[in-house]
Design an enzyme around this catalytic site. Sequence first.
Site, PDB file in Angstrom:
ATOM      1  N   ASP A 155     110.264 -12.548   5.816  1.00 15.95           N
ATOM      2  CA  ASP A 155     110.326 -13.963   6.178  1.00 15.95           C
ATOM      3  C   ASP A 155     111.181 -14.182   7.422  1.00 15.95           C
ATOM      4  OD1 ASP A 155     109.011 -14.017   3.797  1.00 15.95           O
ATOM      5  OD2 ASP A 155     110.624 -14.989   2.674  1.00 15.95           O
ATOM      6  N   TYR A 166     111.848 -12.352  -9.136  1.00 18.37           N
ATOM      7  CA  TYR A 166     111.740 -11.598  -7.884  1.00 18.37           C
ATOM      8  C   TYR A 166     112.674 -10.385  -7.936  1.00 18.37           C
ATOM      9  CZ  TYR A 166     111.575 -10.609  -2.894  1.00 18.37           C
ATOM     10  OH  TYR A 166     111.407  -9.998  -1.686  1.00 18.37           O
ATOM     11  N   SER A 170     121.795 -32.801   6.236  1.00 15.56           N
ATOM     12  CA  SER A 170     120.356 -32.542   6.336  1.00 15.56           C
ATOM     13  C   SER A 170     119.589 -33.822   6.044  1.00 15.56           C
ATOM     14  CB  SER A 170     119.939 -31.470   5.327  1.00 15.56           C
ATOM     15  OG  SER A 170     118.521 -31.478   5.228  1.00 15.56           O
ATOM     16  N   ASP A 216     107.458  -5.616   1.279  1.00 14.57           N
ATOM     17  CA  ASP A 216     108.497  -5.487   2.314  1.00 14.57           C
ATOM     18  C   ASP A 216     109.797  -4.869   1.815  1.00 14.57           C
ATOM     19  OD1 ASP A 216     109.348  -7.782   0.940  1.00 14.57           O
ATOM     20  OD2 ASP A 216     109.854  -8.893   2.766  1.00 14.57           O
ATOM     21  N   LEU A 250     106.881 -21.438   2.039  1.00 16.17           N
ATOM     22  CA  LEU A 250     106.595 -21.191   3.458  1.00 16.17           C
ATOM     23  C   LEU A 250     107.899 -20.883   4.213  1.00 16.17           C
ATOM     24  CD1 LEU A 250     103.913 -23.990   4.051  1.00 16.17           C
ATOM     25  CD2 LEU A 250     103.520 -21.582   3.531  1.00 16.17           C
ATOM     26  N   GLU A 252     101.871  -8.452   0.319  1.00 12.28           N
ATOM     27  CA  GLU A 252     102.824  -9.249  -0.455  1.00 12.28           C
ATOM     28  C   GLU A 252     103.617  -8.339  -1.390  1.00 12.28           C
ATOM     29  OE1 GLU A 252     103.922 -12.279   0.533  1.00 12.28           O
ATOM     30  OE2 GLU A 252     101.862 -13.006   0.319  1.00 12.28           O
TER      31      GLU A 252
HETATM   32  C1  GLA Z   1     109.603 -13.694  -0.524  1.00 11.82           C
HETATM   33  C2  GLA Z   1     110.643 -12.776   0.102  1.00 11.82           C
HETATM   34  C3  GLA Z   1     109.989 -11.798   1.075  1.00 11.82           C
HETATM   35  C4  GLA Z   1     108.793 -11.090   0.447  1.00 11.82           C
HETATM   36  C5  GLA Z   1     107.873 -12.079  -0.241  1.00 11.82           C
HETATM   37  C6  GLA Z   1     106.792 -11.400  -1.027  1.00 11.82           C
HETATM   38  O1  GLA Z   1     109.060 -14.542   0.444  1.00 11.82           O
HETATM   39  O2  GLA Z   1     111.630 -13.520   0.771  1.00 11.82           O
HETATM   40  O3  GLA Z   1     110.939 -10.878   1.543  1.00 11.82           O
HETATM   41  O4  GLA Z   1     109.218 -10.095  -0.428  1.00 11.82           O
HETATM   42  O5  GLA Z   1     108.576 -12.936  -1.121  1.00 11.82           O
HETATM   43  O6  GLA Z   1     105.928 -10.723  -0.195  1.00 11.82           O
END
Ligand code: GLA
Length: 387
Positions: free
Chosen positions: A174, A224, A67, A36, A127, A33
């Site tokens: 993702d 983030y 939607s 990436d 998700l 986690e």
């Molecule tokens: C989000 C981002 C991913 C990854 C995760 C953490 O889902 O979209 O690219 O960085 O967080 O692992």
Amino acid sequence: MKEQVLKKFEELYGNAGGAGVYFAPGRVNMIGEHTDYNGGHVFPCALTIGTYAAVKKRTDRKLRFYSMNFDSMGVMESSLDDLTPSNAAGWTNYPKGVMWAFAERGMKMDCGLDIVLNGNIPNGSGLSSSASLEVLTGFYLRDLFGFDVTNVDLALIGQYSENNFNGMNCGIMDQFASAMGKKDNAIFLDTADLSYQYAPLVLDGAKIIVTNSNVKHSLVNSAYNERRSECEKALEELKTVVDIKNLGNLSEEQFEANKGAIKDEIRKKRAKHAVYENQRTIRAVEALKNNNLKEFGELMNASHVSLRDDYEVSCDEIDVLVEEAWKVDGVIGSRITGGGFGGCTVSIVKDEAVETFKEKVGAAYQERVGKTADFYVVEIGDGPSKL
Ligand code: GLA
């Protein structure tokens, strides 16, 4: 789902004859986690839940989006001549971003589209409903306009649009998991060069359970992006003393020997997580290959502790879910999954403990947090498809 989107299509736009129906999955990450965007490894799998679309070409340049998950927004109209992000465009910024990203690469749509979407990924659950929507969009554009792109390109285009159109500096995990998913397999992906291997994830005598905290804290995107820049800064500092391209290049020992170059304690913790989590992921996949589920679970637990204490992307609600999971006999491992600040945990639970797990964790969550958690036994599915 197929019938539902076609029926809605007919209701909203008239004739659904000639409309194609498409699907792209969401994902859950088992371990790896926040590695990436640090050139590290990840180990996600595609889910059988995801986003569906019925799509048909128009004869003009109009785009009409609807939607079923956001009925109250009604049909949202736009045009191929207006592929710019805006607050008013809400969720349609995702498909529009992908159309824009294709155009940026010289792949221009020569007509507009009528689109109806419906998804069964719980909103805000972490998700990857947005990645599934991006991959889905790329997938139907390729089918309808004959664009020459691979599924890996679909992932890259999705990420590019999310970074540059939607302002979220996400990594590739993702979109890659959604575009490259394979039934009953997780994807061991090296984000430094996009090399990958599938690893069977049918667990003998155990299930993968995703627990939804049903909370999503609003700082997700800003925090983030902040974590990402902290890691970039730490990397710059480390580069002054050791020859590396990214944090994923370092072993734990190399990190410990060189971490003095990082001039700030917070950044040191962030970088430590990125380095250690990458090594944990490599080890976890090895453990899985050796049928050592116990070690895999311990690494998941360690991943949680690191995300909680060093990377600081967990939150009280998620910590309660994980702590309570750890207390249940038959839980092999449990951790936060995804970007953080709410969303879901992922746990590996022995078959015979699944019911107790749901009862105990559910009741404790209700008592300690005052909220209801939802539990899903995960099925690992394939990547995108035309239905
Ligand atoms: C989000 C981002 C991913 C990854 C995760 C953490 O889902 O979209 O690219 O960085 O967080 O692992």
